[in-house]
Design an enzyme around this catalytic site. Structure first.
Site, PDB file in Angstrom:
ATOM      1  N   ALA A  35       0.823  -1.208   0.000  1.00  0.00           N
ATOM      2  CA  ALA A  35       0.000   0.000   0.000  1.00  0.00           C
ATOM      3  C   ALA A  35       0.854   1.254   0.000  1.00  0.00           C
ATOM      4  O   ALA A  35       0.435   2.302  -0.510  1.00  0.00           O
ATOM      5  CB  ALA A  35      -0.928  -0.006   1.215  1.00  0.00           C
ATOM      6  N   GLU A  52       1.398   2.018  -6.814  1.00  0.00           N
ATOM      7  CA  GLU A  52       1.526   1.252  -8.049  1.00  0.00           C
ATOM      8  C   GLU A  52       0.944   1.984  -9.249  1.00  0.00           C
ATOM      9  O   GLU A  52       1.368   1.791 -10.383  1.00  0.00           O
ATOM     10  CB  GLU A  52       0.825  -0.113  -7.907  1.00  0.00           C
ATOM     11  N   ASP A  71      18.477  26.739 -34.324  1.00  0.00           N
ATOM     12  CA  ASP A  71      19.099  26.992 -35.611  1.00  0.00           C
ATOM     13  C   ASP A  71      18.479  28.247 -36.209  1.00  0.00           C
ATOM     14  O   ASP A  71      17.411  28.701 -35.786  1.00  0.00           O
ATOM     15  CB  ASP A  71      18.870  25.788 -36.531  1.00  0.00           C
TER      16      ASP A  71
END
Length: 862
Positions: free
Chosen positions: A277, A281, A323
């Site tokens: 617990a 998860e 760039d």
């Protein structure tokens, strides 16, 4: 550079013999990039399963399956592990994809001199010492050292970032240590010839070429993103805490319940359940869902994410190395201005007489074509200002009689075209070359005036002023010719000066707004380009990237001075080569910055791969850049990248909300269990293992996913990016979550006490009250984690999914307690009305107290 030819033992006239070429091919290998090494799938999967979060989840699944008998829950956890590992395995394949894109760029066939004759061979058969013949349209098959050249120009934009073709000369003298942009005698594999012809000796092939060096720098695993590092740190910490808490609970429960085998099993199951617990998860799944939804939203806006964590990383970016060509500019030269008589005009606003003469020079003095488009990009841009119909008319009425091609000594091109019973000589070229050959000029009113020394100097100043704005300058001139001269060069005098043509690669319309948006978000935008410093400065000033006092630093200065200690003093790096761009990425990362790199060329690929996030342009970019990047912008729009920053920040905020919710809820479970064990030994196991797993199922599921859907808060793009060392769960945040956990645990324990001692309910029934109160309190805590009533601008309050998810969780909790079939499974019993009222009071009180406290803290902060 001549030493390279000597070392190759090459014959400059007859080339290599076929026998010698075969011998060198056997000794040195083919002229191709090596195939990327492929790690075995099992080994790659095992490496992913060694990650801390994966180990925790696998451990939880084993406990669920064999200790608790919860095989369905175990399968769900293992599915999460496999999903995350699969995503990562796919991500790792992008490096191999970038290398494969480099291999596809290699020229399939090439022309070489063997035994004194020109033959066509497969490019993979070229060896060092081969004499390679090139002409317009050819792609360079290897790194070459020129032995001869005729008006040779090469497009090196994919290697150096230079937006225009560069001239190459076999007889130039350069320093061996010079950068890629400063090697006029060398051609690089993968570039292509746009004009002229030449021959060169192959000095490097395959992996030894500059293209091969880029491929080598692309190898290796990409660095962890900030989010990946955060989740790894958090899961490691939670795992250690879970083990310690489980050990303590096991010992306390064992001591309390007795010393027999039944007590041992009971204690072990209680400890393991609490450990499971304590680990959220659902965190990995919710993070994956949040990122995937962000990817979908960004794809609708023109940003394709190739790696899920890149969404969040973009939101934490503090430095953009952008760039110039194709990113801030359109990567397409255009005629922007024509100066006649010292007065600049837009191409469509020229006076009648001047316009006719300008069109004549542009149409006749050119080798390019518009239908289909071919030739030097600069000449194509000039012809586009004339238009295909007018070009066809002018060339049909003025057939070419002869021409002198452009060369670097004359710096000009001349054509002779028929014009009735006479001929017209047209010349265009460098201002200093053409103006010196002119004796007269056209003024604004179309009158012809004499050019003296002062007038020529004034024209040259006009050209210099226009060039300072970043334009590429060309001078245009005409002369009427009678008769049929054999030598055109003798006629390149006493010309009529028509005007100056100024070409520019225009900035994107949205570039300035994108730069301003980046600045308001606290992101520093820095231009890194292979283009000329003057052009780079002009573009930077136009889009608002360059502040007063900021420095423009060239690649040559980088080589002599090194990267500045104070990176804040330079906003533009020009004439840089790929290795220098990569060094800049390292330098900013070492200073703690989260670096994003934008680019579209092969030269950008190493920096794109090494940056925290690489952003490639999808329209004009190379396959190599796209394969190496984390994100591809389909519309080549810097504004799309800025919008993605906001998306990334919103996603990270949601991930932080989820972490607050799951960790705070799990801490409250630990507090309830530990306090119950300490205060009420007669209770036994405070919450049954399956009850704890049920609460986790309710909270780790729909409510946590709904939190990831919270709309972004207002003002998100007016705050600075988060620091690289800013953890998802730092010390102060953990302390706040601990306080919140205690605020949940207090009323929940109070419900147990009230039911047991005030109403004299048995411990088993009082446990059901506490179990339900804890479930309701954690579900309602989701609104606190979302920021409801805490001054977030109302964004979280519009999350209807969260309301639905919390409501669903409460309904399921009521069913578990009320349905008789569930009583034996979950150890529950039907509660009376007064017990349900107690559950509601204990479940809602923590959220109310936390909301009041947060609002008060917000008022004190303001």
């Amino acid at each position: 550079m001549g030493q390279e030819i000597e070392e190759s033992d090459a014959d400059l006239d007859r080339g290599l013999s076929r026998e010698e070429a075969l011998a060198r091919l056997d000794a040195g290998g083919p002229n191709e990039l090596p195939a990327p090494a492929r790690e075995r799938l099992a080994r790659r999967l095992l490496r992913q399963l060694r990650e801390p979060m994966a180990l925790l989840l696998v451990g939880a699944a084993i406990v669920d399956a064999f200790a608790l008998g919860e095989r369905i829950n175990a399968l769900a956890i293992l599915s999460i592990v496999i999903l995350n590992a699969g995503i990562t395995l796919v991500e790792e394949g992008r490096a191999a994809g970038a290398l494969e894109a480099l291999r596809r760029m290699e020229t399939p066939m090439a022309r070489v001199v063997r035994d004194g004759s020109i033959v066509e061979v497969a490019s993979r058969e070229i060896v060092p010492g081969d004499l390679v013949a090139l002409s317009a349209g050819d792609r360079v098959p290897a790194d070459l050292r020129l032995t001869s050249s005729a008006s040779l120009e090469v497009d090196e934009s994919l290697m150096t970032g230079e937006s225009l073709p560069v001239e190459k000369h076999a007889d130039a003298s350069i320093d061996r240590a010079s950068g890629l942009t400063e090697r006029p005698t060398q051609l690089f594999s993968g570039t292509h010839v746009t004009h002229g012809s030449g021959r060169g000796i192959a000095i490097n092939t395959g992996p030894q070429t500059e293209l091969g060096a880029i491929a080598e720098r692309l190898q290796g695993h990409p660095p962890s993103t900030p989010l990946q590092a955060e989740l790894r740190h958090l899961s490691t910490w939670l795992g250690a805490a879970a083990v310690l808490v489980a050990a303590g609970v096991f010992a306390a429960t064992f001591v309390r319940t007795g010393m027999d085998s039944e007590a041992l099993e009971r204690s072990f199951l209680a400890a393991v359940a609490l450990a499971v617990a304590a680990v959220p998860e659902g965190l990995a799944t919710v993070v994956a869902v949040a990122l995937a939804l962000g990817v979908r939203r960004m794809a609708d806006q023109g940003a394709i994410i190739r790696r899920l964590p890149a969404v969040e990383t973009l939101g934490s970016t503090s430095v953009f190395l952008t760039d110039k060509t194709g990113t801030l500019t359109e990567n397409h030269m255009r005629l922007e201005m024509v100066a006649v008589g010292g007065t600049p005009f837009a191409p469509g606003d020229l006076p009648g007489g001047a316009a006719e003469r300008v069109e004549l020079v542009l149409a006749l003095c050119s080798d390019a074509e518009l239908e289909p488009v071919s030739g030097d990009p600069l000449e194509v841009a000039l012809l586009e200002s004339v238009g295909p119909e007018q070009l066809s008319v002018l060339r049909a009425s003025h057939p070419r009689l002869g021409h002198v091609p452009f060369d670097s000594e004359r710096m000009a091109m001349t054509t002779l075209n028929a014009d009735g019973d006479r001929a017209l000589l047209a010349m265009k070229g460098a201002p200093e070359s053409v103006v010196s050959r002119c004796s007269t000029a056209i003024d604004v009113d179309g009158r012809i005036v004499t050019l003296g020394r002062d007038e020529r100097e004034e024209l040259e100043r006009t050209a210099a002023d226009m060039a300072q704005t970043g334009m590429r300058m060309l001078a245009l001139a005409l002369r009427e010719v009678h008769g049929s001269p054999e030598d055109l060069a003798c006629l390149e005098r006493d010309l009529l000066f028509v005007g100056f043509a100024g070409l520019r690669d225009p900035t994107r319309p949205e570039a300035a707004a994108a730069v301003a948006g980046s600045r308001s978000a606290g992101i520093r935008l820095i231009m890194v380009t292979g283009d000329h410093p003057g052009t780079a400065r002009a573009v930077a000033e136009e889009v608002g990237l360059l502040d007063p006092g900021d420095r423009v630093m060239s690649g040559a200065e980088l080589r002599t001075e090194g990267i500045p200690d104070d990176l804040g003093t330079v906003s533009v790096y020009a004439r840089v080569d790929p290795e220098q761009k990569l060094e800049l990425v390292y330098a900013f990362q070492e200073h703690g910055e989260v670096v994003a790199v934008t680019g579209d060329g092969v030269n950008d690929a190493p920096a794109l791969a090494r940056a925290d996030i690489g952003v490639a342009m999808g329209r004009g970019g190379s396959d190599v850049a796209r394969e190496a990047a984390d994100m591809v912008v389909t519309d080549d729009n810097l504004a799309t990248i800025v919008a993605a920053v906001g998306e990334g920040r919103g996603i990270y905020d949601n991930i932080r909300r989820v972490v607050d919710y799951l960790v705070g809820g799990n801490l409250s479970e630990i507090a309830v269990v530990v306090a119950s064990l300490a205060l009420f030994p007669d209770l036994g196991v405070p919450l049954l293992p399956l009850q704890l797993l049920w609460i986790n199922l309710l909270t780790d599921g729909p409510p946590a996913i709904a939190l990831s859907l919270t709309p972004p808060a207002h003002g998100l793009m007016r705050r600075p990016p988060r620091r690289r060392d800013d953890r998802l769960l730092g010390g102060r945040r953990f302390a706040r979550l601990s306080v919140r956990a205690l605020m949940i645990a207090g009323p929940v324990l109070g419900s147990l006490v009230f039911a047991r001692f005030a109403w004299d309910e048995p411990w088993a029934r009082a446990r059901v009250v506490m179990f339900s109160a804890l479930a309701v309190a954690q579900l309602l805590y989701a609104f606190v984690a979302a920021g409801w009533g805490q001054g977030d601008g109302g964004a979280s309050g519009s999350n209807r999914w969260l309301i639905a998810a919390v409501g669903l969780g409460i309904v399921l909790q009521v069913l578990v307690v009320s349905v008789p079939a569930a009583h034996g499974i979950f150890g529950t019993a039907a509660l009376s009305l007064r017990e349900w009222l107690l559950v509601v009071a204990a479940g809602t009180l923590p959220g109310i107290l936390m909301t009041i406290g947060s609002a008060a803290a917000a008022r004190r902060g303001s």
